[in-house]
Scaffold this active site. Sequence first.
Site, mmCIF file in Angstrom:
data_model
loop_
_atom_site.group_PDB
_atom_site.id
_atom_site.type_symbol
_atom_site.label_atom_id
_atom_site.label_comp_id
_atom_site.label_asym_id
_atom_site.label_seq_id
_atom_site.Cartn_x
_atom_site.Cartn_y
_atom_site.Cartn_z
ATOM 1 N N ARG A 183 0.820 -1.215 0.000
ATOM 2 C CA ARG A 183 0.000 0.000 0.000
ATOM 3 C C ARG A 183 0.857 1.269 0.000
ATOM 4 O O ARG A 183 0.522 2.275 0.623
ATOM 5 C CB ARG A 183 -0.952 0.016 1.205
ATOM 6 C CG ARG A 183 -1.936 -1.135 1.240
ATOM 7 C CD ARG A 183 -2.875 -1.109 0.037
ATOM 8 N NE ARG A 183 -3.774 -2.256 0.061
ATOM 9 C CZ ARG A 183 -3.533 -3.420 -0.546
ATOM 10 N NH1 ARG A 183 -2.418 -3.587 -1.246
ATOM 11 N NH2 ARG A 183 -4.391 -4.414 -0.474
ATOM 12 N N SER A 232 -11.263 1.206 2.884
ATOM 13 C CA SER A 232 -10.491 0.743 4.043
ATOM 14 C C SER A 232 -9.830 1.925 4.734
ATOM 15 O O SER A 232 -9.116 2.709 4.099
ATOM 16 C CB SER A 232 -9.426 -0.266 3.602
ATOM 17 O OG SER A 232 -10.020 -1.438 3.104
ATOM 18 N N GLU A 302 -4.796 4.331 5.990
ATOM 19 C CA GLU A 302 -4.753 4.082 4.552
ATOM 20 C C GLU A 302 -5.417 5.250 3.828
ATOM 21 O O GLU A 302 -5.038 5.607 2.722
ATOM 22 C CB GLU A 302 -5.464 2.774 4.201
ATOM 23 C CG GLU A 302 -5.338 2.386 2.744
ATOM 24 C CD GLU A 302 -5.735 0.953 2.462
ATOM 25 O OE1 GLU A 302 -6.290 0.700 1.384
ATOM 26 O OE2 GLU A 302 -5.477 0.084 3.316
#
Length: 324
Positions: A183, A232, A302
């Site tokens: 990520r 998320s 995130e």
Amino acid sequence: MKQVHGEKLLASLGDKVKELRGRLTPDAPMDRVTWFRAGGLAELMFQPHDADDLVAFLQMLPEEVPVMVAGVGSNLLVRDGGIRGVVIRLSAKGFGDVELVSETKVKAGAICPDKNLAAMTLDHGIGGFAFYYGIPGTIGGALRMNAGANGGETRERVVEVHAVDRKGNTHVLSNADMGYSYRHSSASRDLIFTHAVFEGYPEDKAKIRADMDAVRQHRETVQPIREKTGGSTFKNPEGHSAWKLIDEAGCRGMMIGSAQMSPMHCNFMINTGQASGYELEYLGETVRQRVFETSGIPLEWEIKRLGNFMPGYEVKEYLGELTA
């Protein structure tokens, strides 16, 4: 909560802006852009007509003016005090196309929805892209954060990325240049991605369709996709699932004002009504604190948080993991 800086910034650019083909909007409301439907104003928003228009704008913009890219606002939390400087919002017309390059390669614009790339590769029997069907964002965001789902990641498919820097210079980055990890991409933060080339592999269309159906069914079953959410909220710590840590900390369904950790999927933060950016970020930091206190594991955001706090409504980042 309103700002009055946008017209002044626009005027400071002079008559050169008349040469631009894109749209300039002073004091642009970011709550109309982000999927959370919250946040203050952008001092100035620019929607370039195409890559050449973006280059021209950046070359005329004074270097001291901050610049950020909003995309479609799917994983973006804007603070109530708004964003100083310029927000670049790429247009679907100039940056949204996806086209076949070879039997296994495709080129996609930065604002092309991830879902559209998945659908296009299905049409041409190109495997390796079904996971994009479950990511509610655009290619630009996927490139920046190495977006992934259902066992697939962006870094597995990227061949090259085209970008423009803060001064208006163009760049072509290889997969290695992007510096991908979980990520994350280590590519310079001042680069604005315009398009990228991806490569898959020949695969039976029925298999691809089955994989995409499985992704769709999973999303509809376990994620609050019809809510005002940013997807998320936290990254999965190594060896752990963020949602399990949040659940074990007793934060499933937790609310602060109109901000809530979804009862359906507790790593999804949702705006149940008229939640402010303050309420959403405060909820997120509260969850981070609870999780660390119960598990000793730090959660990393995130969702991208941008802008200034309103005076008296600052949210302090929980730093327990740094002092424990």
